[in-house]
Design a protein around this motif. Sequence first.
Motif, PDB file in Angstrom:
ATOM      1  N   ASN A 317       0.643  -1.143  -0.012  1.00  0.00           N
ATOM      2  CA  ASN A 317      -0.230   0.261  -0.388  1.00  0.00           C
ATOM      3  C   ASN A 317       0.761   1.401  -0.354  1.00  0.00           C
ATOM      4  OD1 ASN A 317      -1.707   2.014   1.520  1.00  0.00           O
ATOM      5  ND2 ASN A 317      -2.953   0.946   0.652  1.00  0.00           N
ATOM      6  N   MET A 318       1.984   1.090   0.793  1.00  0.00           N
ATOM      7  CA  MET A 318       2.771   2.497   1.516  1.00  0.00           C
ATOM      8  C   MET A 318       3.652   2.756  -0.780  1.00  0.00           C
ATOM      9  SD  MET A 318       4.311   3.021   4.973  1.00  0.00           S
ATOM     10  CE  MET A 318       3.125   2.941   5.941  1.00  0.00           C
ATOM     11  N   GLY A 319       4.061   1.766  -0.506  1.00  0.00           N
ATOM     12  CA  GLY A 319       4.709   1.453  -2.054  1.00  0.00           C
ATOM     13  C   GLY A 319       3.909   2.204  -3.076  1.00  0.00           C
ATOM     14  N   MET A 320       2.692   1.678  -3.407  1.00  0.00           N
ATOM     15  CA  MET A 320       1.662   2.590  -4.491  1.00  0.00           C
ATOM     16  C   MET A 320       1.394   3.797  -4.895  1.00  0.00           C
ATOM     17  SD  MET A 320      -2.113   0.007  -4.236  1.00  0.00           S
ATOM     18  CE  MET A 320      -3.215   0.949  -2.801  1.00  0.00           C
ATOM     19  N   ASN A 321       1.728   4.183  -3.613  1.00  0.00           N
ATOM     20  CA  ASN A 321       0.805   5.307  -3.084  1.00  0.00           C
ATOM     21  C   ASN A 321       2.070   6.236  -3.328  1.00  0.00           C
ATOM     22  OD1 ASN A 321      -1.092   7.074  -1.006  1.00  0.00           O
ATOM     23  ND2 ASN A 321      -0.998   4.725  -0.309  1.00  0.00           N
ATOM     24  N   MET A 322       3.821   5.363  -3.163  1.00  0.00           N
ATOM     25  CA  MET A 322       4.621   6.313  -3.850  1.00  0.00           C
ATOM     26  C   MET A 322       5.133   5.903  -5.099  1.00  0.00           C
ATOM     27  SD  MET A 322       6.895   6.114  -0.138  1.00  0.00           S
ATOM     28  CE  MET A 322       6.446   3.840   0.202  1.00  0.00           C
ATOM     29  N   GLY A 323       4.237   5.121  -5.826  1.00  0.00           N
ATOM     30  CA  GLY A 323       4.908   5.435  -7.228  1.00  0.00           C
ATOM     31  C   GLY A 323       5.564   3.583  -7.112  1.00  0.00           C
ATOM     32  N   ILE A 324       6.227   3.118  -6.551  1.00  0.00           N
ATOM     33  CA  ILE A 324       7.009   2.565  -6.412  1.00  0.00           C
ATOM     34  C   ILE A 324       6.676   0.843  -6.196  1.00  0.00           C
ATOM     35  CG2 ILE A 324       8.974   3.371  -5.184  1.00  0.00           C
ATOM     36  CD1 ILE A 324       8.668   2.101  -2.949  1.00  0.00           C
ATOM     37  N   MET A 325       5.254   0.645  -6.035  1.00  0.00           N
ATOM     38  CA  MET A 325       4.694  -1.413  -6.536  1.00  0.00           C
ATOM     39  C   MET A 325       3.091   0.076  -7.729  1.00  0.00           C
ATOM     40  SD  MET A 325       5.127  -3.668  -4.830  1.00  0.00           S
ATOM     41  CE  MET A 325       6.392  -3.882  -3.663  1.00  0.00           C
ATOM     42  N   PRO A 326       2.648  -2.078  -8.184  1.00  0.00           N
ATOM     43  CA  PRO A 326       1.623  -2.017  -9.129  1.00  0.00           C
ATOM     44  C   PRO A 326       0.077  -1.022  -8.181  1.00  0.00           C
ATOM     45  CG  PRO A 326       3.014  -3.078 -10.042  1.00  0.00           C
ATOM     46  CD  PRO A 326       3.275  -2.459  -8.017  1.00  0.00           C
ATOM     47  N   VAL A 327      -0.146  -0.341  -8.177  1.00  0.00           N
ATOM     48  CA  VAL A 327      -1.895   0.269  -7.720  1.00  0.00           C
ATOM     49  C   VAL A 327      -2.925  -1.700  -8.210  1.00  0.00           C
ATOM     50  CG1 VAL A 327      -4.092   1.022  -7.787  1.00  0.00           C
ATOM     51  CG2 VAL A 327      -1.419   2.091  -8.792  1.00  0.00           C
ATOM     52  N   THR A 328      -2.843  -1.940  -6.473  1.00  0.00           N
ATOM     53  CA  THR A 328      -3.289  -3.220  -6.575  1.00  0.00           C
ATOM     54  C   THR A 328      -4.644  -3.105  -5.467  1.00  0.00           C
ATOM     55  OG1 THR A 328      -2.303  -3.364  -4.256  1.00  0.00           O
ATOM     56  CG2 THR A 328      -1.543  -4.741  -6.279  1.00  0.00           C
ATOM     57  N   GLY A 329      -5.122  -2.291  -4.879  1.00  0.00           N
ATOM     58  CA  GLY A 329      -6.770  -2.010  -3.791  1.00  0.00           C
ATOM     59  C   GLY A 329      -6.179  -2.838  -2.557  1.00  0.00           C
ATOM     60  N   ILE A 330      -4.924  -3.178  -2.359  1.00  0.00           N
ATOM     61  CA  ILE A 330      -4.840  -3.131  -1.187  1.00  0.00           C
ATOM     62  C   ILE A 330      -4.836  -2.710   0.324  1.00  0.00           C
ATOM     63  CG2 ILE A 330      -3.119  -4.788   0.481  1.00  0.00           C
ATOM     64  CD1 ILE A 330      -2.225  -5.745  -2.100  1.00  0.00           C
ATOM     65  N   PRO A 331      -5.905  -2.832   0.670  1.00  0.00           N
ATOM     66  CA  PRO A 331      -5.868  -0.809   2.026  1.00  0.00           C
ATOM     67  C   PRO A 331      -4.228  -2.222   3.266  1.00  0.00           C
ATOM     68  CG  PRO A 331      -7.046  -3.559   2.783  1.00  0.00           C
ATOM     69  CD  PRO A 331      -6.663  -4.278   1.666  1.00  0.00           C
ATOM     70  N   LEU A 332      -4.542  -0.197   3.916  1.00  0.00           N
ATOM     71  CA  LEU A 332      -3.680   0.034   4.750  1.00  0.00           C
ATOM     72  C   LEU A 332      -4.427  -0.669   6.204  1.00  0.00           C
ATOM     73  CD1 LEU A 332      -0.430   0.916   5.148  1.00  0.00           C
ATOM     74  CD2 LEU A 332      -1.314   3.253   5.194  1.00  0.00           C
ATOM     75  N   PRO A 333      -3.576  -1.551   7.017  1.00  0.00           N
ATOM     76  CA  PRO A 333      -4.021  -2.149   7.609  1.00  0.00           C
ATOM     77  C   PRO A 333      -4.822  -1.265   8.768  1.00  0.00           C
ATOM     78  CG  PRO A 333      -2.206  -3.840   7.668  1.00  0.00           C
ATOM     79  CD  PRO A 333      -2.235  -2.079   6.266  1.00  0.00           C
ATOM     80  N   PHE A 334      -5.815  -0.957   9.589  1.00  0.00           N
ATOM     81  CA  PHE A 334      -5.803  -0.161  10.789  1.00  0.00           C
ATOM     82  C   PHE A 334      -5.627   1.257  10.745  1.00  0.00           C
ATOM     83  CE2 PHE A 334      -3.917  -3.712  12.862  1.00  0.00           C
ATOM     84  CZ  PHE A 334      -4.706  -4.061  13.737  1.00  0.00           C
TER      85      PHE A 334
END
Length: 364
Positions: A317-334
């Motif tokens: 999740n943090m990675g996709m927010n920073m553009g270093i991971m593909p957008v997958t729709g995985i929520p950030l826990p809590f």
Amino acid sequence: MDKKLLKNVEYPILIAIILLTILSVTMISSATNATTSGNFYTTRMQIIWFCVGAILMLAVISIDYHSFSGWYKIIYSANIFSLLLVLLAGEKGGGAQRWLDIGPFTLQPSEFAKLAVIITLASHLEKKKSLNTPKDLVSVILHIAPIMLLIAKQPDLGTSLVLVAISFGMTFAAGLSYKLLGEVICCGLLGLPIFWHFLKEYQKDRILIFFNPYLDPLGRGYHVIQSKIAIGSGKIFGKGLYKGTQNQLNFLPVKHTDFIFAVLGEELGFIGGVTLLLLYFVLIYYSLRVAFKARDLLGTYMVVGIVSMWLFQILVNMGMNMGIMPVTGIPLPFMSYGGSSFLMNMMAAGVVINVGMRRQKILF
């Protein structure tokens, strides 16, 4: 509940969850422009999910975790049934069919499937003596394959990947041989072209956009571009709570769910991001401590599975927010808004505390 059990509670885990929830509610109120519009519905619902989750956590803690192993077949069957029900009568939205209508609420069974897999796979691994041959690994694959296929059918690639991460963490803890691990990785890499063939077009687009978001800056790349602008503009101290321009002017999409970290990065800056990471560090560190001190392998495997789930979701999740991971729709826990995700994570935390409380045999 016995006082001897209460002495073994890892209170830093509870404190971290409470502080994460406070931070979540605050950022959701900002992401939904609640202070300017006066619409606090989403914020109130997140508080309600926390309260309901706390009750479920207490319920999970009160039951000896060994009982969950005894309910192995019931939990596994209920998991399969709920996922089949989604495909037959689930609510559609955003090109996917992942939700079940339950009165005034909608629940996402694939979220609870994560915890169900952790509990049942832990029971399965406890009975195995080793994981040194492909034959040993086949039983693990057969265990999770039906669930992954049903979730992939919805389609929900993100949750399927979380299940892979959970299975990897648990099998590694169960003594998966390095030779077999290397063979699995090689097979996975060789199977990527086949995997690509089975992806839907929007999933392929997400991967291509990951490498270059400017291929479609006003379409599929828009989320990532705006998220990176938001985080970058926060700098060290952020623009101030409720003062983020990308957030408050609605340039940032799905900001109270998938991109809640971008809201935090813009308004609370690097300091806010580090604070969030410290809270996650406390949660993960003390959970791993429970895993190492667990009374038996069943407890160790359960906690390792939960830690694997949290770690993977945090990184992706943090990675996709920073553009270093593909957008997958995985929520950030809590942190991300969502009843199913929040309730499942609270129950998972209950399992961790449960294992920690019962790390010693209680003698009467």
